[in-house]
Design a protein around this motif. Structure first.
Motif, PDB file in Angstrom:
ATOM      1  N   GLY A  43       0.801  -1.222   0.000  1.00  0.00           N
ATOM      2  CA  GLY A  43       0.000   0.000   0.000  1.00  0.00           C
ATOM      3  C   GLY A  43       0.829   1.266   0.000  1.00  0.00           C
ATOM      4  N   GLY A  44       2.132   1.150   0.258  1.00  0.00           N
ATOM      5  CA  GLY A  44       3.004   2.307   0.247  1.00  0.00           C
ATOM      6  C   GLY A  44       2.940   3.114   1.539  1.00  0.00           C
ATOM      7  N   PRO A  45       3.689   4.226   1.597  1.00  0.00           N
ATOM      8  CA  PRO A  45       3.761   5.029   2.830  1.00  0.00           C
ATOM      9  C   PRO A  45       2.421   5.567   3.305  1.00  0.00           C
ATOM     10  N   VAL A  46       1.532   5.952   2.372  1.00  0.00           N
ATOM     11  CA  VAL A  46       0.259   6.547   2.784  1.00  0.00           C
ATOM     12  C   VAL A  46      -0.582   5.541   3.560  1.00  0.00           C
ATOM     13  N   VAL A  47      -0.721   4.319   3.028  1.00  0.00           N
ATOM     14  CA  VAL A  47      -1.497   3.289   3.723  1.00  0.00           C
ATOM     15  C   VAL A  47      -0.836   2.916   5.044  1.00  0.00           C
ATOM     16  N   TYR A  48       0.483   2.803   5.026  1.00  0.00           N
ATOM     17  CA  TYR A  48       1.217   2.470   6.250  1.00  0.00           C
ATOM     18  C   TYR A  48       0.976   3.545   7.313  1.00  0.00           C
ATOM     19  N   PHE A  49       1.030   4.814   6.892  1.00  0.00           N
ATOM     20  CA  PHE A  49       0.790   5.902   7.843  1.00  0.00           C
ATOM     21  C   PHE A  49      -0.642   5.880   8.366  1.00  0.00           C
ATOM     22  N   LEU A  50      -1.616   5.662   7.489  1.00  0.00           N
ATOM     23  CA  LEU A  50      -3.005   5.649   7.938  1.00  0.00           C
ATOM     24  C   LEU A  50      -3.250   4.547   8.959  1.00  0.00           C
ATOM     25  N   LYS A  51      -2.645   3.378   8.760  1.00  0.00           N
ATOM     26  CA  LYS A  51      -2.760   2.303   9.744  1.00  0.00           C
ATOM     27  C   LYS A  51      -2.089   2.702  11.060  1.00  0.00           C
ATOM     28  N   SER A  52      -0.933   3.323  10.965  1.00  0.00           N
ATOM     29  CA  SER A  52      -0.247   3.804  12.171  1.00  0.00           C
ATOM     30  C   SER A  52      -1.079   4.851  12.893  1.00  0.00           C
ATOM     31  N   PHE A  53      -1.703   5.723  12.092  1.00  0.00           N
ATOM     32  CA  PHE A  53      -2.492   6.813  12.652  1.00  0.00           C
ATOM     33  C   PHE A  53      -3.690   6.281  13.450  1.00  0.00           C
ATOM     34  N   VAL A  54      -4.302   5.212  12.951  1.00  0.00           N
ATOM     35  CA  VAL A  54      -5.403   4.585  13.686  1.00  0.00           C
ATOM     36  C   VAL A  54      -4.927   4.138  15.065  1.00  0.00           C
ATOM     37  N   CYS A  55      -3.682   3.685  15.147  1.00  0.00           N
ATOM     38  CA  CYS A  55      -3.151   3.179  16.415  1.00  0.00           C
ATOM     39  C   CYS A  55      -2.812   4.289  17.399  1.00  0.00           C
ATOM     40  N   ILE A  56      -2.296   5.387  16.896  1.00  0.00           N
ATOM     41  CA  ILE A  56      -1.777   6.409  17.814  1.00  0.00           C
ATOM     42  C   ILE A  56      -2.702   7.615  17.982  1.00  0.00           C
ATOM     43  N   PHE A  57      -3.671   7.789  17.081  1.00  0.00           N
ATOM     44  CA  PHE A  57      -4.502   8.987  17.154  1.00  0.00           C
ATOM     45  C   PHE A  57      -5.362   9.068  18.421  1.00  0.00           C
ATOM     46  N   PRO A  58      -5.928   7.959  18.930  1.00  0.00           N
ATOM     47  CA  PRO A  58      -6.765   8.100  20.136  1.00  0.00           C
ATOM     48  C   PRO A  58      -6.041   8.762  21.297  1.00  0.00           C
ATOM     49  N   HIS A  59      -4.822   8.320  21.593  1.00  0.00           N
ATOM     50  CA  HIS A  59      -4.146   8.943  22.743  1.00  0.00           C
ATOM     51  C   HIS A  59      -3.586  10.318  22.392  1.00  0.00           C
ATOM     52  N   LEU A  60      -3.226  10.537  21.118  1.00  0.00           N
ATOM     53  CA  LEU A  60      -2.769  11.869  20.729  1.00  0.00           C
ATOM     54  C   LEU A  60      -3.872  12.903  20.853  1.00  0.00           C
ATOM     55  N   LEU A  61      -5.095  12.537  20.473  1.00  0.00           N
ATOM     56  CA  LEU A  61      -6.217  13.466  20.572  1.00  0.00           C
ATOM     57  C   LEU A  61      -6.503  13.813  22.033  1.00  0.00           C
ATOM     58  N   LEU A  62      -6.476  12.805  22.896  1.00  0.00           N
ATOM     59  CA  LEU A  62      -6.721  13.053  24.320  1.00  0.00           C
ATOM     60  C   LEU A  62      -5.615  13.920  24.920  1.00  0.00           C
ATOM     61  N   GLU A  63      -4.369  13.642  24.553  1.00  0.00           N
ATOM     62  CA  GLU A  63      -3.266  14.476  25.038  1.00  0.00           C
ATOM     63  C   GLU A  63      -3.411  15.909  24.536  1.00  0.00           C
ATOM     64  N   ALA A  64      -3.765  16.062  23.279  1.00  0.00           N
ATOM     65  CA  ALA A  64      -3.932  17.404  22.722  1.00  0.00           C
ATOM     66  C   ALA A  64      -4.994  18.181  23.489  1.00  0.00           C
ATOM     67  N   CYS A  65      -6.094  17.514  23.838  1.00  0.00           N
ATOM     68  CA  CYS A  65      -7.140  18.179  24.626  1.00  0.00           C
ATOM     69  C   CYS A  65      -6.577  18.635  25.968  1.00  0.00           C
ATOM     70  N   GLY A  66      -5.789  17.779  26.614  1.00  0.00           N
ATOM     71  CA  GLY A  66      -5.195  18.147  27.892  1.00  0.00           C
ATOM     72  C   GLY A  66      -4.262  19.338  27.772  1.00  0.00           C
ATOM     73  N   TYR A  67      -3.419  19.347  26.742  1.00  0.00           N
ATOM     74  CA  TYR A  67      -2.465  20.440  26.577  1.00  0.00           C
ATOM     75  C   TYR A  67      -3.163  21.746  26.206  1.00  0.00           C
ATOM     76  N   VAL A  68      -4.177  21.673  25.356  1.00  0.00           N
ATOM     77  CA  VAL A  68      -4.934  22.873  24.997  1.00  0.00           C
ATOM     78  C   VAL A  68      -5.606  23.468  26.226  1.00  0.00           C
ATOM     79  N   LEU A  69      -6.216  22.619  27.036  1.00  0.00           N
ATOM     80  CA  LEU A  69      -6.918  23.105  28.218  1.00  0.00           C
ATOM     81  C   LEU A  69      -5.963  23.749  29.218  1.00  0.00           C
ATOM     82  N   VAL A  70      -4.829  23.095  29.486  1.00  0.00           N
ATOM     83  CA  VAL A  70      -3.915  23.656  30.484  1.00  0.00           C
ATOM     84  C   VAL A  70      -3.263  24.937  29.957  1.00  0.00           C
TER      85      VAL A  70
END
Length: 272
Positions: free
Chosen positions: A187-214
């Motif tokens: 699938g190339g880099p784009v597909v590889y990244f999208l699969k990686s993004f599914v794995c890491i986005f949940p905690h990144l989004l929650l962290e981003a909310c915490g950092y924005v709020l503080v």
């Protein structure tokens, strides 16, 4: 970015405007950083993004102030609206850096994003090691404290610098892994990244909310200390709001740490 001012004069402006301006500011920051300071483009680009967004954050803070003290909205509603706008800005910067990392010529990647990439090149997503819960939580709390301190001391400038830097790192690292991974699939880099993004986005989004709020809490406290006498009714109102926002940011960070320590590795094991 002052070209966008006339659009922000309408109090009903939406976050689509914030998104569009953030994407443009990010591409300009990356490009101008490389053209003007090629030896330190990865750092200068982040500073340029932060500078470009400073006026927008000022306008968002003014809108928040008018909504709260003008009686047009409840404080919680106004603060939620501000948080969503800042989160939109953060995710837009992160997304722009991700797109740039995926599609710029490979020979330019290190010149553009050297500081963000670090030593991640040539690794698979399965090589990324997540710390245990206590380690993740400890690291995240240190970043949270730094974000609060920068925002308290430097207000929206400090807020933007911390948020833009984190957004750039998150936006670069995983696309770069996708472009250099030894286990790259058909699938190339784009597909590889999208699969990686599914794995890491949940905690990144929650962290981003915490950092924005503080970051919001730090700016609010800084403005409160300047405008109101400590112990006055208005300062106490600001202080209580700051305390609530900080507690909420810690909650977001705690949940993010759990997801990062347990859920992210499980998703990587499932998808890779």
């Amino acid at each position: 970015m002052y070209l966008f001012d006339r659009f922000y004069r309408n109090p009903a402006f939406g976050n689509g405007l914030v998104l569009a301006e953030s994407v443009l500011a990010s591409f300009l920051g990356i490009g101008c950083g490389f053209l003007l300071f090629p030896a330190e483009a990865s750092l200068i680009g982040v500073f340029l993004v932060a500078f470009a967004q400073a006026r927008t954050v000022e306008l968002l803070l003014e809108r928040n102030r008018d909504e709260i003290w003008g009686g047009g909205s409840k404080a919680s509603t106004a603060n939620l609206r501000l948080a969503i706008s800042l989160l939109t800005m953060f995710l837009s910067i992160m997304g722009t850096y991700a797109v740039a990392t995926l599609f710029v010529p490979e020979t330019k990647l290190l010149a553009l994003f050297e500081r963000q990439i670090g030593d991640y090149g040539g690794h698979s997503i399965t090589d990324v090691r997540f710390d245990d819960l206590s380690g993740v939580l400890g690291h995240n709390l240190v970043v949270l404290a730094a974000c609060f301190l920068f925002s308290l001391l430097y207000r929206h400038g400090g807020m933007l610098l911390v948020l833009a830097w984190n957004a750039s790192v998150w936006g670069v690292v995983f696309p770069y892994i996708a472009r250099t991974a030894p286990d790259l699939t058909d699938g190339g880099p784009v597909v590889y990244f999208l699969k990686s993004f599914v794995c890491i986005f949940p905690h990144l989004l929650l962290e981003a909310c915490g950092y924005v709020l503080v970051a919001m809490a730090g700016v609010f406290l800084s403005k409160g200390l300047q405008k109101y006498e400590v112990g006055s009714p208005r300062f106490n109102q600001v202080g209580l709001a700051v305390l609530r926002i900080v507690v909420l940011s810690v909650v977001f960070l705690g949940v993010a740490s759990v997801v990062e320590a347990w859920v992210a590795p499980a998703l990587i094991g499932l998808l890779f």
